[in-house]
Write a protein that holds these residues in place. Structure first.
Motif, short mmCIF file in Angstrom:
data_model
loop_
_atom_site.label_atom_id
_atom_site.label_comp_id
_atom_site.label_asym_id
_atom_site.label_seq_id
_atom_site.Cartn_x
_atom_site.Cartn_y
_atom_site.Cartn_z
N PRO A 1 -8.98 9.40 -7.62
CA PRO A 1 -7.91 10.39 -7.51
C PRO A 1 -8.12 11.52 -8.53
O PRO A 1 -8.44 11.26 -9.70
N ALA A 2 -7.96 12.75 -8.08
CA ALA A 2 -8.18 13.91 -8.95
C ALA A 2 -7.20 13.90 -10.11
O ALA A 2 -6.04 13.50 -9.98
N GLY A 3 -7.70 14.32 -11.27
CA GLY A 3 -6.86 14.45 -12.45
C GLY A 3 -6.52 13.13 -13.12
O GLY A 3 -5.61 13.08 -13.94
N THR A 4 -7.23 12.07 -12.78
CA THR A 4 -6.96 10.76 -13.38
C THR A 4 -8.20 10.25 -14.10
O THR A 4 -9.29 10.81 -13.94
N GLN A 5 -8.03 9.21 -14.83
CA GLN A 5 -9.15 8.51 -15.47
C GLN A 5 -9.34 7.14 -14.82
O GLN A 5 -9.88 6.22 -15.41
N GLN A 6 -8.87 7.01 -13.57
CA GLN A 6 -9.00 5.74 -12.85
C GLN A 6 -10.47 5.44 -12.58
O GLN A 6 -11.34 6.30 -12.67
N ASP A 7 -10.73 4.16 -12.24
CA ASP A 7 -12.08 3.76 -11.89
C ASP A 7 -12.53 4.47 -10.61
O ASP A 7 -11.71 4.95 -9.83
N TRP A 8 -13.84 4.50 -10.43
CA TRP A 8 -14.45 5.17 -9.29
C TRP A 8 -14.63 4.20 -8.13
O TRP A 8 -14.95 3.03 -8.32
N LYS A 9 -14.44 4.68 -6.91
CA LYS A 9 -14.70 3.91 -5.70
C LYS A 9 -15.96 4.49 -5.05
O LYS A 9 -16.28 5.65 -5.24
N MET A 10 -16.63 3.64 -4.28
CA MET A 10 -17.85 4.11 -3.63
C MET A 10 -17.89 3.63 -2.19
O MET A 10 -17.50 2.50 -1.88
#
Length: 87
Positions: A30-39
């Motif tokens: 999600p833009a503007g977050t520091q969440q983990d990345w999905k692939m």
């Protein structure tokens, strides 16, 4: 109607070609977050492969993609009917 959140796509995302097979590797969060990345990986026939677990960094996600290709081959993303044959 639910709005889809805007996504930030990693600069590691893009087309990947090996053995005359091209897939699209999409690494996002999600833009503007520091969440983990999905692939996810999308084939030329629009088959979709998603990893269940997110990745702490986009580099770790891409490294997992490369490890999968090294271990199983790029053809592991194709249906048996889609695998190119040589004559």
């Amino acid at each position: 109607m639910t709005k889809k959140p805007k996504l930030e796509h990693s600069e590691l995302s893009g087309e990947f070609t090996e053995d005359d097979v091209t897939v699209l590797v999409d690494i996002y969060r999600p833009a503007g977050t520091q969440q983990d990345w999905k692939m996810e990986v999308v084939t030329q026939n629009e088959d979709l492969f998603e990893w269940d677990e997110p990745f702490p960094t986009d580099r770790e996600a891409f490294d997992e993609f490369l490890a999968t290709v090294a271990r199983d081959g790029i053809h592991s993303f194709l249906d048996e009917d889609d695998v190119p044959t040589t004559h």
